[in-house]
Design a protein around this motif. Structure first.
Motif, PDB file in Angstrom:
ATOM      1  N   ILE A   1      42.807  61.105  27.008  1.00  0.00           N
ATOM      2  CA  ILE A   1      41.421  60.784  27.387  1.00  0.00           C
ATOM      3  C   ILE A   1      40.824  59.812  26.369  1.00  0.00           C
ATOM      4  O   ILE A   1      40.204  58.806  26.738  1.00  0.00           O
ATOM      5  N   ALA A   2      41.020  60.121  25.086  1.00  0.00           N
ATOM      6  CA  ALA A   2      40.542  59.216  24.035  1.00  0.00           C
ATOM      7  C   ALA A   2      41.294  57.893  24.082  1.00  0.00           C
ATOM      8  O   ALA A   2      40.703  56.823  23.868  1.00  0.00           O
ATOM      9  N   ALA A   3      42.591  57.946  24.385  1.00  0.00           N
ATOM     10  CA  ALA A   3      43.401  56.726  24.433  1.00  0.00           C
ATOM     11  C   ALA A   3      42.891  55.770  25.504  1.00  0.00           C
ATOM     12  O   ALA A   3      42.881  54.548  25.305  1.00  0.00           O
ATOM     13  N   HIS A   4      42.458  56.296  26.627  1.00  0.00           N
ATOM     14  CA  HIS A   4      41.950  55.434  27.703  1.00  0.00           C
ATOM     15  C   HIS A   4      40.669  54.721  27.266  1.00  0.00           C
ATOM     16  O   HIS A   4      40.457  53.551  27.604  1.00  0.00           O
ATOM     17  N   LYS A   5      39.826  55.409  26.519  1.00  0.00           N
ATOM     18  CA  LYS A   5      38.611  54.768  26.010  1.00  0.00           C
ATOM     19  C   LYS A   5      38.978  53.653  25.034  1.00  0.00           C
ATOM     20  O   LYS A   5      38.444  52.546  25.094  1.00  0.00           O
ATOM     21  N   VAL A   6      39.892  53.962  24.113  1.00  0.00           N
ATOM     22  CA  VAL A   6      40.311  52.968  23.127  1.00  0.00           C
ATOM     23  C   VAL A   6      40.956  51.771  23.820  1.00  0.00           C
ATOM     24  O   VAL A   6      40.717  50.616  23.438  1.00  0.00           O
ATOM     25  N   GLU A   7      41.764  52.029  24.843  1.00  0.00           N
ATOM     26  CA  GLU A   7      42.393  50.942  25.583  1.00  0.00           C
ATOM     27  C   GLU A   7      41.346  50.008  26.191  1.00  0.00           C
ATOM     28  O   GLU A   7      41.476  48.780  26.128  1.00  0.00           O
ATOM     29  N   SER A   8      40.282  50.575  26.732  1.00  0.00           N
ATOM     30  CA  SER A   8      39.234  49.748  27.342  1.00  0.00           C
ATOM     31  C   SER A   8      38.522  48.903  26.292  1.00  0.00           C
ATOM     32  O   SER A   8      38.170  47.742  26.552  1.00  0.00           O
ATOM     33  N   TRP A   9      38.326  49.458  25.096  1.00  0.00           N
ATOM     34  CA  TRP A   9      37.671  48.677  24.034  1.00  0.00           C
ATOM     35  C   TRP A   9      38.577  47.557  23.547  1.00  0.00           C
ATOM     36  O   TRP A   9      38.118  46.433  23.326  1.00  0.00           O
ATOM     37  N   LEU A  10      39.858  47.854  23.369  1.00  0.00           N
ATOM     38  CA  LEU A  10      40.793  46.822  22.916  1.00  0.00           C
ATOM     39  C   LEU A  10      40.894  45.679  23.921  1.00  0.00           C
ATOM     40  O   LEU A  10      41.009  44.512  23.542  1.00  0.00           O
ATOM     41  N   LYS A  11      40.861  46.009  25.205  1.00  0.00           N
ATOM     42  CA  LYS A  11      40.992  44.977  26.237  1.00  0.00           C
ATOM     43  C   LYS A  11      39.722  44.155  26.411  1.00  0.00           C
ATOM     44  O   LYS A  11      39.770  43.056  26.981  1.00  0.00           O
ATOM     45  N   SER A  12      38.588  44.669  25.940  1.00  0.00           N
ATOM     46  CA  SER A  12      37.325  43.936  26.104  1.00  0.00           C
ATOM     47  C   SER A  12      36.896  43.182  24.852  1.00  0.00           C
ATOM     48  O   SER A  12      35.953  42.393  24.894  1.00  0.00           O
ATOM     49  N   VAL A  13      37.592  43.401  23.724  1.00  0.00           N
ATOM     50  CA  VAL A  13      37.166  42.777  22.470  1.00  0.00           C
ATOM     51  C   VAL A  13      37.395  41.263  22.514  1.00  0.00           C
ATOM     52  O   VAL A  13      38.344  40.778  23.152  1.00  0.00           O
ATOM     53  N   ASP A  14      36.534  40.528  21.860  1.00  0.00           N
ATOM     54  CA  ASP A  14      36.714  39.086  21.721  1.00  0.00           C
ATOM     55  C   ASP A  14      37.933  38.822  20.841  1.00  0.00           C
ATOM     56  O   ASP A  14      37.991  39.295  19.699  1.00  0.00           O
ATOM     57  N   LEU A  15      38.901  38.076  21.356  1.00  0.00           N
ATOM     58  CA  LEU A  15      40.158  37.895  20.639  1.00  0.00           C
ATOM     59  C   LEU A  15      39.958  37.188  19.302  1.00  0.00           C
ATOM     60  O   LEU A  15      40.579  37.565  18.294  1.00  0.00           O
ATOM     61  N   ALA A  16      39.095  36.176  19.270  1.00  0.00           N
ATOM     62  CA  ALA A  16      38.870  35.447  18.014  1.00  0.00           C
ATOM     63  C   ALA A  16      38.240  36.365  16.969  1.00  0.00           C
ATOM     64  O   ALA A  16      38.638  36.366  15.789  1.00  0.00           O
TER      65      ALA A  16
END
Length: 279
Positions: A163-178
């Protein structure tokens, strides 16, 4: 929970979440995350404290630093943020990259820090570990972001962890790459920047990690706690890097103990404390 912005200069704005009232507690997350990554601590600790979780530069809604920024520039940013809050000395906690920033503020501006907490922090990496994080930083600067590998490293297959991993995955995928690449490069090169300054930290210092975190090891936690003048090491059994999400009850309990520690009191030689996460 209130969403706020705070101008730090003519160029940059910091975004943060605020909840509760009382003594201020400032929380700084790790690379690739955002202020919401502290949600278990915000919910619990805001009952008695003014909890302020800030988006690190280039993350969430906070403006990025220049692409060549190192850890010192992130520390200067945190100092500017705390000063702009105009709340006096704060309790300051950081996770991972945020812990390097928190320690840097405690070393360079002790007048701004009432207590400091370092969660899953790094301290004097081995040559092998340093090369690994530098390689990941180079990949990010080249435009490659690997989400699956850190998720496998940080979480096990248990339902609560996923459950926590899914939240973290969403944050990693939305972060500005630069912004992510800049912060990760500073993180990769930052484990020794303030290491020699730990002996000057006189305020109550909590250093917490998981027993199964291969990068922010229990040995590192004990070394930092022993170097500080009033340090305490806590190791939570069977937990990894995202311990504030996967063992929130144990982490919140340790943070409450730290927040109740008297300031200006000399401590004895710190001994590592082992805690079990609640299931």
């Amino acid at each position: 929970m209130t969403s706020r912005t705070l101008p730090l200069s003519t160029k940059r704005v910091a975004h943060y979440l605020e909840q509760g009232s009382g003594e201020p507690l400032v929380l700084i997350h790790g690379v690739g995350m955002q202020a919401h990554a502290w949600y278990p601590q915000i919910d619990e600790l805001s009952r008695d404290f003014r909890v302020i979780a800030v988006d690190m530069p280039g993350h969430g809604q906070s403006d990025a630093l220049d692409s060549g920024a190192g850890l010192q520039q992130f520390v200067a940013w945190a100092i500017a943020f705390i000063e702009a809050l105009n709340a006096g000395p704060v309790n300051l906690a950081g996770h991972s990259m945020g812990s390097l920033i928190a320690a840097g503020v405690a070393v360079t501006r002790p007048d701004l820090v009432k207590r400091v907490a370092v969660l899953n922090g790094v301290y004097r990496r081995s040559t092998e570990a340093r090369e690994a994080v530098l390689q990941r930083a180079a990949e990010l600067r080249g435009g490659t972001i690997d989400v699956e590998t850190p998720l496998k490293r940080w979480f096990n297959a248990e339902e609560a962890q996923q459950i926590a991993a899914h939240k973290v995955e969403s944050w990693l995928k939305s972060v500005d790459l630069a912004g992510y690449a800049t912060a990760y490069t500073a993180f990769a090169k930052g484990d020794e920047v303030y290491a020699d300054g730990w002996h000057s930290i006189a305020c109550p210092a909590l250093v917490l990690t998981g027993s199964d975190d291969p990068n922010s090891t229990p040995e590192m936690a004990q070394q930092m706690a022993a170097a500080a003048q009033n340090g305490r090491a806590v190791v939570i059994e069977d937990e990894r890097h995202m311990v504030n999400l996967t063992a929130p009850e144990a982490v919140n309990r340790a943070l409450r103990d730290w927040l109740q520690t008297e300031t200006g009191v000399e401590c004895v030689e710190p001994q590592p404390e082992t805690m079990k996460s609640e299931v």
